[in-house]
Enzyme design. Structure first.
Site, PDB file in Angstrom:
ATOM      1  N   ASN A  61      -6.850  70.546  39.752  1.00 26.75           N
ATOM      2  CA  ASN A  61      -6.134  71.819  39.926  1.00 26.75           C
ATOM      3  C   ASN A  61      -4.774  71.708  39.256  1.00 26.75           C
ATOM      4  O   ASN A  61      -4.227  70.609  39.130  1.00 26.75           O
ATOM      5  CB  ASN A  61      -5.938  72.102  41.420  1.00 26.75           C
ATOM      6  CG  ASN A  61      -5.232  73.428  41.671  1.00 26.75           C
ATOM      7  OD1 ASN A  61      -5.560  74.440  41.047  1.00 26.75           O
ATOM      8  ND2 ASN A  61      -4.254  73.432  42.568  1.00 26.75           N
TER       9      ASN A  61
ATOM     10  N   MET B 248      -8.068  81.349  42.689  1.00 29.19           N
ATOM     11  CA  MET B 248      -7.376  81.805  43.893  1.00 29.19           C
ATOM     12  C   MET B 248      -8.250  81.708  45.139  1.00 29.19           C
ATOM     13  O   MET B 248      -8.098  82.521  46.057  1.00 29.19           O
ATOM     14  CB  MET B 248      -6.892  83.254  43.690  1.00 29.19           C
ATOM     15  CG  MET B 248      -5.902  83.407  42.541  1.00 29.19           C
ATOM     16  SD  MET B 248      -4.442  82.345  42.721  1.00 29.19           S
ATOM     17  CE  MET B 248      -3.591  83.215  44.036  1.00 29.19           C
ATOM     18  N   ARG B 249      -9.133  80.737  45.198  1.00 29.72           N
ATOM     19  CA  ARG B 249      -9.952  80.514  46.385  1.00 29.72           C
ATOM     20  C   ARG B 249      -9.710  79.094  46.885  1.00 29.72           C
ATOM     21  O   ARG B 249      -9.537  78.162  46.074  1.00 29.72           O
ATOM     22  CB  ARG B 249     -11.468  80.661  46.087  1.00 29.72           C
ATOM     23  CG  ARG B 249     -11.891  81.874  45.293  1.00 29.72           C
ATOM     24  CD  ARG B 249     -11.426  83.198  45.835  1.00 29.72           C
ATOM     25  NE  ARG B 249     -11.834  83.504  47.190  1.00 29.72           N
ATOM     26  CZ  ARG B 249     -11.263  84.468  47.927  1.00 29.72           C
ATOM     27  NH1 ARG B 249     -10.290  85.189  47.433  1.00 29.72           N
ATOM     28  NH2 ARG B 249     -11.685  84.690  49.153  1.00 29.72           N
TER      29      ARG B 249
ATOM     30  N   GLY C 248      -6.038  83.536  32.790  1.00 28.57           N
ATOM     31  CA  GLY C 248      -6.760  82.498  32.049  1.00 28.57           C
ATOM     32  C   GLY C 248      -6.002  81.897  30.882  1.00 28.57           C
ATOM     33  O   GLY C 248      -6.621  81.363  29.950  1.00 28.57           O
ATOM     34  N   SER C 249      -4.669  81.909  30.930  1.00 29.43           N
ATOM     35  CA  SER C 249      -3.944  81.278  29.814  1.00 29.43           C
ATOM     36  C   SER C 249      -4.158  79.764  29.814  1.00 29.43           C
ATOM     37  O   SER C 249      -4.178  79.140  28.752  1.00 29.43           O
ATOM     38  CB  SER C 249      -2.450  81.629  29.852  1.00 29.43           C
ATOM     39  OG  SER C 249      -1.813  81.023  30.944  1.00 29.43           O
TER      40      SER C 249
ATOM     41  N   HIS D 195      -0.869  73.374  39.601  1.00 28.54           N
ATOM     42  CA  HIS D 195      -0.020  74.150  40.518  1.00 28.54           C
ATOM     43  C   HIS D 195       1.378  74.264  39.910  1.00 28.54           C
ATOM     44  O   HIS D 195       1.901  73.269  39.394  1.00 28.54           O
ATOM     45  CB  HIS D 195       0.038  73.438  41.880  1.00 28.54           C
ATOM     46  CG  HIS D 195       0.809  74.206  42.901  1.00 28.54           C
ATOM     47  ND1 HIS D 195       0.323  75.354  43.493  1.00 28.54           N
ATOM     48  CD2 HIS D 195       2.048  74.010  43.425  1.00 28.54           C
ATOM     49  CE1 HIS D 195       1.227  75.819  44.336  1.00 28.54           C
ATOM     50  NE2 HIS D 195       2.283  75.030  44.323  1.00 28.54           N
TER      51      HIS D 195
END
Ligand code: GRF
Length: 203
Positions: free
Chosen positions: A119, A102-103, A26-27, A121
């Site tokens: 998102n 991670m889903r 959670g950074s 990445h």
């Protein structure tokens, strides 16, 4: 670090009701929380699929509401995402930022927050989609990698790009040292990219 778009978005007025989806440390959540006042985010909560994730402690310390929806309690992605969407709606989220979520998003989540689901990445998409993007970049021998914020679409790590930051690969880098440098870039990029995306949608 080279960041595009380079402009710092103005503070959102009215603020956006933003929720974060996170599975791990959670950074990026912390970076978004830190920048909430600057960019006009009303951080309505964090939804986490992993009861042991450190992000829950970070949220607690900051007084941000958190909800756990454990994917192991559901039969498949659709029912799991329905429960996630229910929590997001209960929190009153308008926009949602996946930060180490991670889903894989199913149509249930994609449709509920169409064009309002972001998102981050750890690569310059479309290179190195999927798991272990940092390792993939190292193995490919690229000299520049980075991170990408994009609007989420059904394919993994695919969708319209909102912003990217370039990060150099140094001689002798391993996954840990490179990911650390990428993480630092993410923490600057993600809050600004969220604000940019919301501003653009309001124009
Ligand atoms: C980040 O590198 C992000 O790009 C990827 O997962 C990592 C999450 O890190 N999707 P954190 O949990 O925000 O620290």
């Amino acid at each position: 670090m080279l960041v595009a778009p380079p402009d710092t978005p103005q503070k959102l007025d009215p603020p956006v009701r933003l929720a974060v989806l996170a599975s791990g440390s959670g950074s990026n959540f912390a970076a978004i929380a830190e920048a909430a006042d600057q960019f006009g985010f009303e951080l309505v909560g964090v939804v986490c699929n992993n009861p042991g994730a450190y992000v829950l402690e970070r949220a607690h310390r900051r007084g941000v509401t958190s909800r756990v929806v454990d994917h192991r309690e559901f039969e498949g992605r659709g029912p799991f995402d329905s429960a996630v969407v229910r929590e997001l709606r209960n929190l009153g989220a308008e926009w949602v930022a996946m930060a180490g979520w991670m889903r894989i998003a199913s149509p249930v989540l994609l449709d509920a927050f169409h064009d309002r689901l972001l998102n981050i990445h750890p690569s310059l998409l479309p290179s190195f989609r999927g798991l272990d993007a940092v390792g993939q970049a190292l193995r490919a021998g690229v000299r520049i990698t980075g991170c990408t914020v994009h609007i989420v679409r059904p394919a993994v790590d695919d969708g319209p790009i909102v912003a990217q930051a370039a990060v150099p690969v140094h001689d002798g880098d391993d996954e840990e040292s490179l990911h650390k440098r990428i993480h630092a870039a993410e923490h600057t990029l993600y809050p600004a990219a969220v604000a940019h995306a919301v501003h653009s949608s309001r124009r």
